[in-house]
Scaffold this motif. Structure first.
Motif, PDB file in Angstrom:
ATOM      1  N   LEU A  22      28.097  13.847  -1.917  1.00  0.00           N
ATOM      2  CA  LEU A  22      27.276  13.300  -0.828  1.00  0.00           C
ATOM      3  C   LEU A  22      27.893  13.653   0.524  1.00  0.00           C
ATOM      4  O   LEU A  22      27.194  13.999   1.474  1.00  0.00           O
ATOM      5  CB  LEU A  22      27.180  11.774  -0.945  1.00  0.00           C
ATOM      6  N   SER A  75      39.195  -3.923  -8.167  1.00  0.00           N
ATOM      7  CA  SER A  75      39.780  -2.689  -8.700  1.00  0.00           C
ATOM      8  C   SER A  75      40.974  -2.299  -7.837  1.00  0.00           C
ATOM      9  O   SER A  75      40.969  -1.270  -7.172  1.00  0.00           O
ATOM     10  CB  SER A  75      38.732  -1.572  -8.706  1.00  0.00           C
ATOM     11  N   VAL A  76      41.985  -3.129  -7.880  1.00  0.00           N
ATOM     12  CA  VAL A  76      43.155  -2.898  -7.035  1.00  0.00           C
ATOM     13  C   VAL A  76      44.254  -2.232  -7.862  1.00  0.00           C
ATOM     14  O   VAL A  76      44.808  -2.844  -8.778  1.00  0.00           O
ATOM     15  CB  VAL A  76      43.673  -4.228  -6.444  1.00  0.00           C
ATOM     16  N   SER A  77      44.548  -0.964  -7.554  1.00  0.00           N
ATOM     17  CA  SER A  77      45.691  -0.297  -8.191  1.00  0.00           C
ATOM     18  C   SER A  77      46.959  -0.875  -7.580  1.00  0.00           C
ATOM     19  O   SER A  77      46.954  -1.250  -6.404  1.00  0.00           O
ATOM     20  CB  SER A  77      45.686   1.203  -7.903  1.00  0.00           C
ATOM     21  N   SER A  92      33.972   8.809  -6.531  1.00  0.00           N
ATOM     22  CA  SER A  92      33.529   9.624  -7.668  1.00  0.00           C
ATOM     23  C   SER A  92      33.056  11.006  -7.194  1.00  0.00           C
ATOM     24  O   SER A  92      32.865  11.246  -6.000  1.00  0.00           O
ATOM     25  CB  SER A  92      32.370   8.918  -8.361  1.00  0.00           C
ATOM     26  N   THR A 111      37.280  -2.109  -3.116  1.00  0.00           N
ATOM     27  CA  THR A 111      36.209  -2.214  -4.117  1.00  0.00           C
ATOM     28  C   THR A 111      35.964  -3.663  -4.535  1.00  0.00           C
ATOM     29  O   THR A 111      36.900  -4.437  -4.720  1.00  0.00           O
ATOM     30  CB  THR A 111      36.591  -1.387  -5.367  1.00  0.00           C
ATOM     31  N   GLY A 134      31.175  -0.581  -4.758  1.00  0.00           N
ATOM     32  CA  GLY A 134      32.120   0.453  -5.189  1.00  0.00           C
ATOM     33  C   GLY A 134      31.884   1.693  -4.354  1.00  0.00           C
ATOM     34  O   GLY A 134      32.376   1.790  -3.229  1.00  0.00           O
ATOM     35  N   LEU A 170      45.586  -1.240  -2.039  1.00  0.00           N
ATOM     36  CA  LEU A 170      44.368  -1.185  -1.229  1.00  0.00           C
ATOM     37  C   LEU A 170      43.280  -2.025  -1.888  1.00  0.00           C
ATOM     38  O   LEU A 170      42.916  -1.779  -3.052  1.00  0.00           O
ATOM     39  CB  LEU A 170      43.949   0.282  -1.174  1.00  0.00           C
ATOM     40  N   ILE A 198      37.416   8.982 -10.842  1.00  0.00           N
ATOM     41  CA  ILE A 198      36.645   7.833 -10.323  1.00  0.00           C
ATOM     42  C   ILE A 198      37.334   7.255  -9.083  1.00  0.00           C
ATOM     43  O   ILE A 198      36.706   7.073  -8.042  1.00  0.00           O
ATOM     44  CB  ILE A 198      36.534   6.734 -11.407  1.00  0.00           C
ATOM     45  N   GLY A 199      38.620   6.951  -9.230  1.00  0.00           N
ATOM     46  CA  GLY A 199      39.374   6.289  -8.160  1.00  0.00           C
ATOM     47  C   GLY A 199      39.320   7.072  -6.852  1.00  0.00           C
ATOM     48  O   GLY A 199      39.367   8.306  -6.864  1.00  0.00           O
ATOM     49  N   ASP A 200      39.200   6.370  -5.741  1.00  0.00           N
ATOM     50  CA  ASP A 200      39.127   6.973  -4.415  1.00  0.00           C
ATOM     51  C   ASP A 200      37.821   7.732  -4.208  1.00  0.00           C
ATOM     52  O   ASP A 200      37.715   8.558  -3.307  1.00  0.00           O
ATOM     53  CB  ASP A 200      40.315   7.925  -4.188  1.00  0.00           C
TER      54      ASP A 200
HETATM   55  C1  LIG Z   1      42.183   4.579 -11.573  1.00  0.00           C
HETATM   56  C2  LIG Z   1      41.431   3.883 -10.488  1.00  0.00           C
HETATM   57  C3  LIG Z   1      42.111   3.391  -9.397  1.00  0.00           C
HETATM   58  C4  LIG Z   1      41.429   2.715  -8.388  1.00  0.00           C
HETATM   59  N1  LIG Z   1      42.142   2.166  -7.367  1.00  0.00           N
HETATM   60  C5  LIG Z   1      41.505   1.450  -6.424  1.00  0.00           C
HETATM   61  C6  LIG Z   1      42.238   0.774  -5.414  1.00  0.00           C
HETATM   62  O1  LIG Z   1      43.480   0.816  -5.374  1.00  0.00           O
HETATM   63  N2  LIG Z   1      41.570   0.034  -4.497  1.00  0.00           N
HETATM   64  C7  LIG Z   1      40.197  -0.066  -4.507  1.00  0.00           C
HETATM   65  O2  LIG Z   1      39.669  -0.735  -3.636  1.00  0.00           O
HETATM   66  N3  LIG Z   1      39.465   0.554  -5.458  1.00  0.00           N
HETATM   67  C8  LIG Z   1      40.081   1.293  -6.426  1.00  0.00           C
HETATM   68  N4  LIG Z   1      39.360   1.902  -7.431  1.00  0.00           N
HETATM   69  C9  LIG Z   1      37.920   1.745  -7.449  1.00  0.00           C
HETATM   70  C10 LIG Z   1      37.170   3.023  -7.101  1.00  0.00           C
HETATM   71  O3  LIG Z   1      37.342   3.376  -5.763  1.00  0.00           O
HETATM   72  C11 LIG Z   1      35.699   2.798  -7.490  1.00  0.00           C
HETATM   73  O4  LIG Z   1      35.664   2.665  -8.890  1.00  0.00           O
HETATM   74  C12 LIG Z   1      34.816   3.944  -7.049  1.00  0.00           C
HETATM   75  O5  LIG Z   1      34.663   3.947  -5.661  1.00  0.00           O
HETATM   76  C13 LIG Z   1      33.437   3.861  -7.705  1.00  0.00           C
HETATM   77  O6  LIG Z   1      32.880   2.596  -7.566  1.00  0.00           O
HETATM   78  P1  LIG Z   1      32.338   1.818  -8.857  1.00  0.00           P
HETATM   79  O7  LIG Z   1      33.364   1.898  -9.924  1.00  0.00           O
HETATM   80  O8  LIG Z   1      31.881   0.491  -8.428  1.00  0.00           O
HETATM   81  O9  LIG Z   1      31.112   2.679  -9.381  1.00  0.00           O
HETATM   82  P2  LIG Z   1      29.617   2.655  -8.819  1.00  0.00           P
HETATM   83  O10 LIG Z   1      29.615   2.698  -7.344  1.00  0.00           O
HETATM   84  O11 LIG Z   1      28.882   1.565  -9.509  1.00  0.00           O
HETATM   85  O12 LIG Z   1      29.106   4.052  -9.367  1.00  0.00           O
HETATM   86  C14 LIG Z   1      28.788   4.252 -10.742  1.00  0.00           C
HETATM   87  C15 LIG Z   1      28.320   5.680 -10.927  1.00  0.00           C
HETATM   88  O13 LIG Z   1      27.184   5.934 -10.099  1.00  0.00           O
HETATM   89  C16 LIG Z   1      27.405   7.089  -9.345  1.00  0.00           C
HETATM   90  N5  LIG Z   1      26.781   6.978  -8.041  1.00  0.00           N
HETATM   91  C17 LIG Z   1      26.968   6.030  -7.093  1.00  0.00           C
HETATM   92  N6  LIG Z   1      26.229   6.304  -6.000  1.00  0.00           N
HETATM   93  C18 LIG Z   1      25.557   7.445  -6.261  1.00  0.00           C
HETATM   94  C19 LIG Z   1      24.615   8.246  -5.546  1.00  0.00           C
HETATM   95  N7  LIG Z   1      24.218   7.903  -4.300  1.00  0.00           N
HETATM   96  N8  LIG Z   1      24.140   9.352  -6.124  1.00  0.00           N
HETATM   97  C20 LIG Z   1      24.529   9.698  -7.371  1.00  0.00           C
HETATM   98  N9  LIG Z   1      25.405   8.996  -8.115  1.00  0.00           N
HETATM   99  C21 LIG Z   1      25.918   7.898  -7.566  1.00  0.00           C
HETATM  100  C22 LIG Z   1      28.912   7.177  -9.190  1.00  0.00           C
HETATM  101  O14 LIG Z   1      29.305   8.501  -8.924  1.00  0.00           O
HETATM  102  C23 LIG Z   1      29.384   6.702 -10.546  1.00  0.00           C
HETATM  103  O15 LIG Z   1      29.402   7.758 -11.455  1.00  0.00           O
HETATM  104  C24 LIG Z   1      40.015   2.570  -8.455  1.00  0.00           C
HETATM  105  C25 LIG Z   1      39.341   3.076  -9.563  1.00  0.00           C
HETATM  106  C26 LIG Z   1      40.022   3.713 -10.560  1.00  0.00           C
HETATM  107  C27 LIG Z   1      39.279   4.205 -11.758  1.00  0.00           C
END
Ligand SMILES: Cc1cc2nc3c(=O)[nH]c(=O)nc-3n(C[C@H](O)[C@H](O)[C@H](O)COP(=O)(O)OP(=O)(O)OC[C@H]3O[C@@H](n4cnc5c(N)ncnc54)[C@H](O)[C@@H]3O)c2cc1C
Length: 386
Positions: free
Chosen positions: A365, A151-153, A359, A121, A126, A118, A355-357
């Motif tokens: 929210l 961030s593609v798993s 946070s 991100t 994110g 998928l 984190i994935g899918d």
């Molecule tokens: C193991 C793993 C597998 C993953 N697999 C995939 C995948 O296959 N495909 C894909 O597309 N993505 C994937 N991801 C990405 C994942 O979906 C994102 O990391 C996640 O949605 C968070 O986005 P970000 O890392 O950019 O963090 P950010 O959006 O930058 O957030 C950083 C921090 O801020 C907090 N935050 C954000 N908004 C708010 C708010 N409004 N209020 C309070 N706190 C907030 C978050 O909770 C987090 O703690 C994966 C991530 C991991 C770790």
């Protein structure tokens, strides 16, 4: 009438799958992590087992069985879970795929020969998916896609389910479409990330540079990708919850055995209530998480909306699983800290899925939105100025 029992077929499936997971997956779990080796053979072994088990009783192979699969396989190898969940799970992801798309991809995905990844991100998008910047522009009969998914798993996948904006005038989550992009399409490049956990599954950056796909690669109606994937996420969140619960439950079982054996200050550790109560507390948290996840799966199976419940499961289950694993590690003393034991690996793996899918905060929210919408008209909602 409420009935929390699993069926005899589900109970037997759980028993047999656990045996398989502990005998055939667990012995490879550490090595796959250390050697960054994708556990394809083990995944295919689980798939074969599931296919054989449910053959002739396909109508019983439902989302509850998918949940059992997630929990039990995670006891042996956390990284084998998602690709091995079988037809009832893949059907959720493929709900809006065309007949031709199903025919092309489903058989190889269901056999474990291929994997789908998928790509949502991005560097600037994110949690806030509405900031997505990848673009797909109409050209002739097809589309040209440009963007970076960082961030593609399953970066080793054979096909990428890529989200891109097709309506530049639309903002937020509107105007986003999804495309199935085969790995060998010109213009794709890959770069792996060095992760803390889930190291047997490559995660990383997918770059799309002038990638051309035919219109038949588009999934569903243009502009509707976000709403469609949200429905899949509801179920996926319960599955993620259950794989975290399974990994933690296995560690609790191991820690109970350790606490019985290990003598400290003249008595087995288990005789000290600070030890046994800590395990009782973790067991309670996991039990609550487990039922929340199964409830989500049951709701979807009944066709009842489950977004709120899925979000609850997704923040609660990985958190209590990580807490339980941390406690189990400490209760093993220095042995728990060593890489000889799988607890630290399970903890590293589970943290990734906090984190994935989505946070914890983003899940809250979703819950908040529903909570305050109930009487929002009269009471005001969070963020209202007045
Ligand atoms: C193991 C793993 C597998 C993953 N697999 C995939 C995948 O296959 N495909 C894909 O597309 N993505 C994937 N991801 C990405 C994942 O979906 C994102 O990391 C996640 O949605 C968070 O986005 P970000 O890392 O950019 O963090 P950010 O959006 O930058 O957030 C950083 C921090 O801020 C907090 N935050 C954000 N908004 C708010 C708010 N409004 N209020 C309070 N706190 C907030 C978050 O909770 C987090 O703690 C994966 C991530 C991991 C770790």
């Amino acid at each position: 009438m409420l009935d929390f029992r699993f069926t005899p077929a589900q109970d037997a499936y759980r028993r047999q799958l656990r045996e398989l997971a502990l005998k055939e997956l667990l012995p490879h779990y550490r090595r796959n992590d250390e050697e960054l080796r994708y556990p394809k053979e083990q995944i295919q072994r689980v798939i074969r087992f599931g296919n054989d088990y449910w053959r002739g009783r396909e109508d019983e192979w439902d989302l509850i069985a998918v949940g059992i699969n997630a929990e039990e396989v995670a006891r042996g190898d956390f990284n084998c879970v998602l690709p091995s969940l079988g037809a009832p799970y893949q059907t959720q992801l493929f709900a809006d795929f065309s007949e031709a798309q199903r025919e092309r991809w489903l058989p190889r995905l269901l056999s474990g020969e291929a994997m789908i990844a998928l790509g949502i991100t991005e560097p600037a998008a994110g949690s806030d998916m509405g900031r997505l910047q990848a673009r797909a522009v109409r050209r002739g009969d097809g589309w040209v896609i440009d963007g970076v998914k960082n961030s593609v798993s399953f970066l080793n996948a054979e096909v990428f389910y890529v989200f891109a904006r097709t309506d530049p005038a639309a903002s937020g989550w509107q105007g986003i479409s999804a495309f199935l992009v085969p790995r060998d399409t010109p213009g794709l490049s890959f770069e792996a990330v060095d992760d803390l956990g889930c190291r047997a599954v490559p995660r990383g950056v997918l770059r799309l540079d002038g990638v051309e796909v035919p219109d038949t690669a588009r999934v569903g109606e243009p502009g509707s990708a976000f709403l469609r994937i949200s429905r899949f996420f509801d179920v996926n969140r319960a599955v993620i919850g259950l794989k975290c619960v399974g990994a933690a439950q296995q560690s609790i079982d191991e820690t109970v055995a350790h606490a019985r054996r290990r003598v400290v200050f003249g008595a087995p550790m288990a005789a000290h209530q600070s030890v046994s109560f800590a395990l009782a507390e973790a067991e309670t948290h996991l039990e609550l998480a487990r039922w929340q996840c199964y409830r989500v799966l049951w709701l979807r199976q009944q066709g009842i909306p489950c977004q709120r419940e899925g979000a609850m499961a997704k923040w609660w289950a990985p958190r209590v699983a990580a807490e339980a694993l941390h406690k189990c590690l400490l209760l093993h003393g220095h042995y728990g800290y060593s890489r000889e034991l799988p607890i630290q690996q399970r903890l590293r793996d589970v943290i990734g899925w906090q984190i994935g899918d989505g946070s914890e905060e983003v899940m809250k929210l979703i819950v908040t939105r529903e909570l305050f919408a109930r009487d929002g008209a009269t009471q005001g909602t969070p963020g209202d100025a007045g």
